[in-house]
Write a protein that holds these residues in place. Structure first.
Motif, PDB file in Angstrom:
ATOM      1  N   LYS A 168       0.748  -1.329  -0.024  1.00 25.49           N
ATOM      2  CA  LYS A 168       0.062  -0.007  -0.079  1.00 25.49           C
ATOM      3  C   LYS A 168       0.756   1.263   0.012  1.00 25.49           C
ATOM      4  CE  LYS A 168      -0.303  -0.105   5.064  1.00 25.49           C
ATOM      5  NZ  LYS A 168      -1.508  -0.206   5.964  1.00 25.49           N
ATOM      6  N   ILE A 169       2.092   1.193   0.465  1.00 26.20           N
ATOM      7  CA  ILE A 169       2.754   2.215   0.504  1.00 26.20           C
ATOM      8  C   ILE A 169       3.411   2.883  -0.750  1.00 26.20           C
ATOM      9  CG2 ILE A 169       5.063   3.199   1.599  1.00 26.20           C
ATOM     10  CD1 ILE A 169       2.737   2.966   3.579  1.00 26.20           C
ATOM     11  N   TYR A 170       3.936   1.766  -1.458  1.00 27.88           N
ATOM     12  CA  TYR A 170       4.346   1.739  -2.847  1.00 27.88           C
ATOM     13  C   TYR A 170       3.122   2.454  -3.826  1.00 27.88           C
ATOM     14  CZ  TYR A 170       8.951   0.067  -3.402  1.00 27.88           C
ATOM     15  OH  TYR A 170      10.292  -0.231  -3.521  1.00 27.88           O
ATOM     16  N   ARG A 171       1.915   1.975  -3.636  1.00 28.40           N
ATOM     17  CA  ARG A 171       0.700   2.308  -4.418  1.00 28.40           C
ATOM     18  C   ARG A 171       0.539   3.691  -3.962  1.00 28.40           C
ATOM     19  NH1 ARG A 171      -3.876  -1.575  -6.363  1.00 28.40           N
ATOM     20  NH2 ARG A 171      -2.723  -2.787  -7.746  1.00 28.40           N
ATOM     21  N   LEU A 172       0.636   4.049  -2.614  1.00 19.65           N
ATOM     22  CA  LEU A 172       0.342   5.637  -2.136  1.00 19.65           C
ATOM     23  C   LEU A 172       1.111   6.411  -3.100  1.00 19.65           C
ATOM     24  CD1 LEU A 172      -1.172   7.647  -0.663  1.00 19.65           C
ATOM     25  CD2 LEU A 172       0.524   7.084   1.254  1.00 19.65           C
ATOM     26  N   GLY A 173       2.711   6.333  -3.092  1.00 18.88           N
ATOM     27  CA  GLY A 173       3.694   6.927  -3.639  1.00 18.88           C
ATOM     28  C   GLY A 173       3.431   7.186  -5.149  1.00 18.88           C
ATOM     29  N   LEU A 174       3.075   6.044  -5.727  1.00 22.78           N
ATOM     30  CA  LEU A 174       2.506   5.997  -7.292  1.00 22.78           C
ATOM     31  C   LEU A 174       1.337   6.860  -7.520  1.00 22.78           C
ATOM     32  CD1 LEU A 174       3.324   2.480  -8.216  1.00 22.78           C
ATOM     33  CD2 LEU A 174       4.484   4.222  -9.010  1.00 22.78           C
ATOM     34  N   ALA A 175       0.461   6.689  -6.636  1.00 25.04           N
ATOM     35  CA  ALA A 175      -0.744   7.491  -6.774  1.00 25.04           C
ATOM     36  C   ALA A 175      -0.681   8.821  -6.819  1.00 25.04           C
ATOM     37  CB  ALA A 175      -1.848   6.848  -5.955  1.00 25.04           C
ATOM     38  N   PHE A 204       2.088  10.724  -7.035  1.00 29.10           N
ATOM     39  CA  PHE A 204       3.084  11.192  -8.181  1.00 29.10           C
ATOM     40  C   PHE A 204       2.133  11.366  -9.324  1.00 29.10           C
ATOM     41  CE2 PHE A 204       7.211  10.492 -10.600  1.00 29.10           C
ATOM     42  CZ  PHE A 204       7.466  11.861 -10.201  1.00 29.10           C
ATOM     43  N   PHE A 205       1.451  10.101  -9.643  1.00 29.56           N
ATOM     44  CA  PHE A 205       0.883  10.431 -10.998  1.00 29.56           C
ATOM     45  C   PHE A 205      -0.414  11.460 -10.966  1.00 29.56           C
ATOM     46  CE2 PHE A 205      -2.325   8.357 -13.778  1.00 29.56           C
ATOM     47  CZ  PHE A 205      -1.709   8.405 -15.123  1.00 29.56           C
ATOM     48  N   ILE A 206      -0.907  11.657  -9.822  1.00 29.72           N
ATOM     49  CA  ILE A 206      -2.187  12.705  -9.655  1.00 29.72           C
ATOM     50  C   ILE A 206      -1.596  14.079 -10.069  1.00 29.72           C
ATOM     51  CG2 ILE A 206      -3.562  14.040  -8.089  1.00 29.72           C
ATOM     52  CD1 ILE A 206      -3.988  11.417  -6.696  1.00 29.72           C
ATOM     53  N   GLY A 207      -0.363  14.208  -9.669  1.00 29.13           N
ATOM     54  CA  GLY A 207       0.434  15.545 -10.194  1.00 29.13           C
ATOM     55  C   GLY A 207       0.521  15.678 -11.548  1.00 29.13           C
ATOM     56  N   PHE A 208       0.834  14.726 -12.216  1.00 28.62           N
ATOM     57  CA  PHE A 208       1.218  14.551 -13.554  1.00 28.62           C
ATOM     58  C   PHE A 208      -0.215  15.060 -14.408  1.00 28.62           C
ATOM     59  CE2 PHE A 208       5.088  12.837 -12.498  1.00 28.62           C
ATOM     60  CZ  PHE A 208       6.018  13.652 -13.183  1.00 28.62           C
ATOM     61  N   SER A 258       2.661  16.626  -5.128  1.00 32.74           N
ATOM     62  CA  SER A 258       2.579  15.247  -5.631  1.00 32.74           C
ATOM     63  C   SER A 258       4.183  14.700  -5.653  1.00 32.74           C
ATOM     64  CB  SER A 258       2.323  15.443  -7.130  1.00 32.74           C
ATOM     65  OG  SER A 258       3.143  16.082  -8.051  1.00 32.74           O
ATOM     66  N   SER A 259       5.130  15.519  -5.570  1.00 32.02           N
ATOM     67  CA  SER A 259       6.496  15.017  -5.499  1.00 32.02           C
ATOM     68  C   SER A 259       6.634  14.217  -4.148  1.00 32.02           C
ATOM     69  CB  SER A 259       7.285  15.902  -5.538  1.00 32.02           C
ATOM     70  OG  SER A 259       7.505  17.054  -4.728  1.00 32.02           O
ATOM     71  N   ILE A 260       5.850  14.538  -3.141  1.00 33.69           N
ATOM     72  CA  ILE A 260       5.772  13.672  -1.853  1.00 33.69           C
ATOM     73  C   ILE A 260       5.765  12.207  -2.455  1.00 33.69           C
ATOM     74  CG2 ILE A 260       4.674  13.078   0.231  1.00 33.69           C
ATOM     75  CD1 ILE A 260       3.544  16.041   0.279  1.00 33.69           C
ATOM     76  N   GLY A 261       4.899  11.819  -3.203  1.00 33.31           N
ATOM     77  CA  GLY A 261       4.655  10.377  -3.903  1.00 33.31           C
ATOM     78  C   GLY A 261       6.155   9.789  -4.321  1.00 33.31           C
ATOM     79  N   LEU A 316       8.184   6.779  -2.476  1.00 33.35           N
ATOM     80  CA  LEU A 316       8.830   5.441  -3.261  1.00 33.35           C
ATOM     81  C   LEU A 316      10.513   5.517  -3.137  1.00 33.35           C
ATOM     82  CD1 LEU A 316       7.309   5.890  -6.695  1.00 33.35           C
ATOM     83  CD2 LEU A 316       6.598   4.553  -4.965  1.00 33.35           C
ATOM     84  N   VAL A 317      11.123   6.607  -2.923  1.00 31.61           N
ATOM     85  CA  VAL A 317      12.657   6.412  -2.645  1.00 31.61           C
ATOM     86  C   VAL A 317      12.619   5.819  -1.171  1.00 31.61           C
ATOM     87  CG1 VAL A 317      14.765   7.898  -2.339  1.00 31.61           C
ATOM     88  CG2 VAL A 317      12.988   8.373  -4.415  1.00 31.61           C
ATOM     89  N   ALA A 318      11.965   6.531  -0.230  1.00 33.22           N
ATOM     90  CA  ALA A 318      12.026   6.162   0.987  1.00 33.22           C
ATOM     91  C   ALA A 318      11.834   4.612   1.175  1.00 33.22           C
ATOM     92  CB  ALA A 318      11.233   7.076   2.061  1.00 33.22           C
ATOM     93  N   ARG A 319      10.902   4.297   0.592  1.00 34.14           N
ATOM     94  CA  ARG A 319      10.287   2.892   0.660  1.00 34.14           C
ATOM     95  C   ARG A 319      11.556   2.007   0.301  1.00 34.14           C
ATOM     96  NH1 ARG A 319       9.167  -1.605   2.012  1.00 34.14           N
ATOM     97  NH2 ARG A 319       7.529  -2.692   1.773  1.00 34.14           N
TER      98      ARG A 319
END
Length: 380
Positions: free
Chosen positions: A312-319, A321-325, A350-353, A357-360
């Motif tokens: 879920k953490i990976y998915r949160l980061g991806l989500a 990040f993608f929303i910002g684009f 959105s860069s928090i996402g 991912l990097v932190a994960r």
């Protein structure tokens, strides 16, 4: 807030001072003068006029740049500060640093609810130290972006609280209030419901129907704000600009998106040459290849989404990040004379996402490699 969170705040602030101390002497530039050129608006009787564009024009002080945008809180913020700081630029920079550290601490506070403290700390630390976010401290007028991030994070945190404690109207009311406030710091605040929905649906336990009910008002607020902006600024104005409709083919649109998005992505991995605004020449000869690149980026996102369906953490980061684009897809075309262009601060939330991912990744590395993993984190 517990003593542990206060310790984290001071640790982040110490890192912030070490990284940004040389920014405290930076002079005013660009919009800094634009915000501070009419100190009369700092008087109490005029401050409310920031919510009425006709009142600003009536005073002969169109600080909104020929009706180019509507950010009353951003203007009021500097109107309030001017009587205290005047032209002492270091005070503005120090306040911006404090706001950035506060935003980073809230990132930690939110992520520690759904992950381990080390991952939450790394995500906040990477967000703090990466040069792409240095604009918040280095550029005085960019302090409002930290306030936007703070409002968005508070909206999500209070929404989580309302879901955890049934009948907590105060928490839910605070969530709605911060959602509304985020809209008037910067237009990208319109994506708050999407960020909140991604966190609540992916990371918050509870009944799906209840989550939907709690999220719905946030989407209605964003929708009415969108209509309000269209009424205030017609399509040919600055909400999207004429550029969105100025290219003759889908291929040109995709090629333009790939150019600016790939530039931003590359700056995240290799933080050199970061500027306030970047605009490439339109690739008339390489439209097909750039269009293919845009398609591959989208395909890569969905591949990662499917592969990380259990995390879920990976998915949160991806989500996030993608929303910002998604939000930036219209903005990159809004100045047709420039072709396409991008401003890194569009992705300030959105860069928090990306940093999640990097932190994960580094959290996994330190778990497997122990001391070598910590050395790698320090090097980064």
């Amino acid at each position: 807030m517990s003593l542990n969170y206060l310790k984290v705040f001071f640790i982040f602030f110490a890192f912030g001072i070490l990284i940004y101390f040389n920014s405290l002497n930076s002079q005013f530039l660009l919009d800094d003068y634009f915000f501070l050129q009419h100190p009369v608006l700092s008087q109490a009787q005029y401050m409310g006029s920031q919510w009425r564009l006709d009142a600003i024009q009536g005073l002969g002080m169109d600080k909104h740049g020929a009706l180019s945008y509507y950010r009353p809180l951003a203007h009021m913020f500097y109107d309030v500060l001017y009587p205290f700081f005047k032209s002492h630029f270091w005070q503005y920079h120090l306040l911006n640093l404090f706001l950035l550290v506060l935003a980073v601490s809230l990132i930690y506070l939110l992520l520690v609810k759904v992950s381990n403290p080390f991952l939450a700390f790394l995500a906040g630390l990477f967000y703090l130290v990466h040069p792409v976010n240095g604009i918040i401290v280095n550029y005085i007028s960019a302090g409002v972006f930290a306030l936007e991030v703070i409002c968005i994070l508070c909206a999500i945190l209070f929404l989580c609280r309302a879901l955890e404690i049934p009948g907590n109207r105060w928490a839910y009311g605070a969530s709605v209030l911060f959602c509304v406030l985020s809209l008037f710091w910067h237009e990208s605040g319109i994506m708050v419901p999407c960020y909140a929905a991604a966190f609540i649906l992916l990371c918050q336990s509870g009944d799906y129907q209840k989550k939907t009910v709690y999220l719905s008002p946030l989407f209605f607020i964003a929708f009415f704000y969108f209509i309000f902006r269209f009424i205030l600024y017609p399509t040919e104005g600055h909400l999207f600009g004429q550029g969105l409709f100025s290219f003759s083919s889908v291929g040109l649109h995709l090629a333009g998106l790939f150019q600016v998005f790939f530039w931003y992505l590359s700056r995240l991995f290799y933080p050199v040459g970061i500027v306030l605004q970047w605009s490439p020449a339109m690739p008339q000869a390489n439209v097909w290849w750039n269009s293919l690149g845009a398609v591959l980026l989208v395909a890569l996102f969905f591949m990662l989404w499917i592969k990380c369906r259990q995390d879920k953490i990976y998915r949160l980061g991806l989500a996030w990040f993608f929303i910002g684009f998604i939000c930036a897809c219209g903005a990159v075309f809004r100045r047709s004379a420039m072709g396409v262009y991008i401003e890194p601060h569009w992705f300030v939330f959105s860069s928090i996402g990306f940093f999640i991912l990097v932190a994960r990744f580094f959290d996994e590395m330190t778990g497997r490699m122990k001391s070598y993993g910590f050395i790698l984190v320090l090097m980064v």
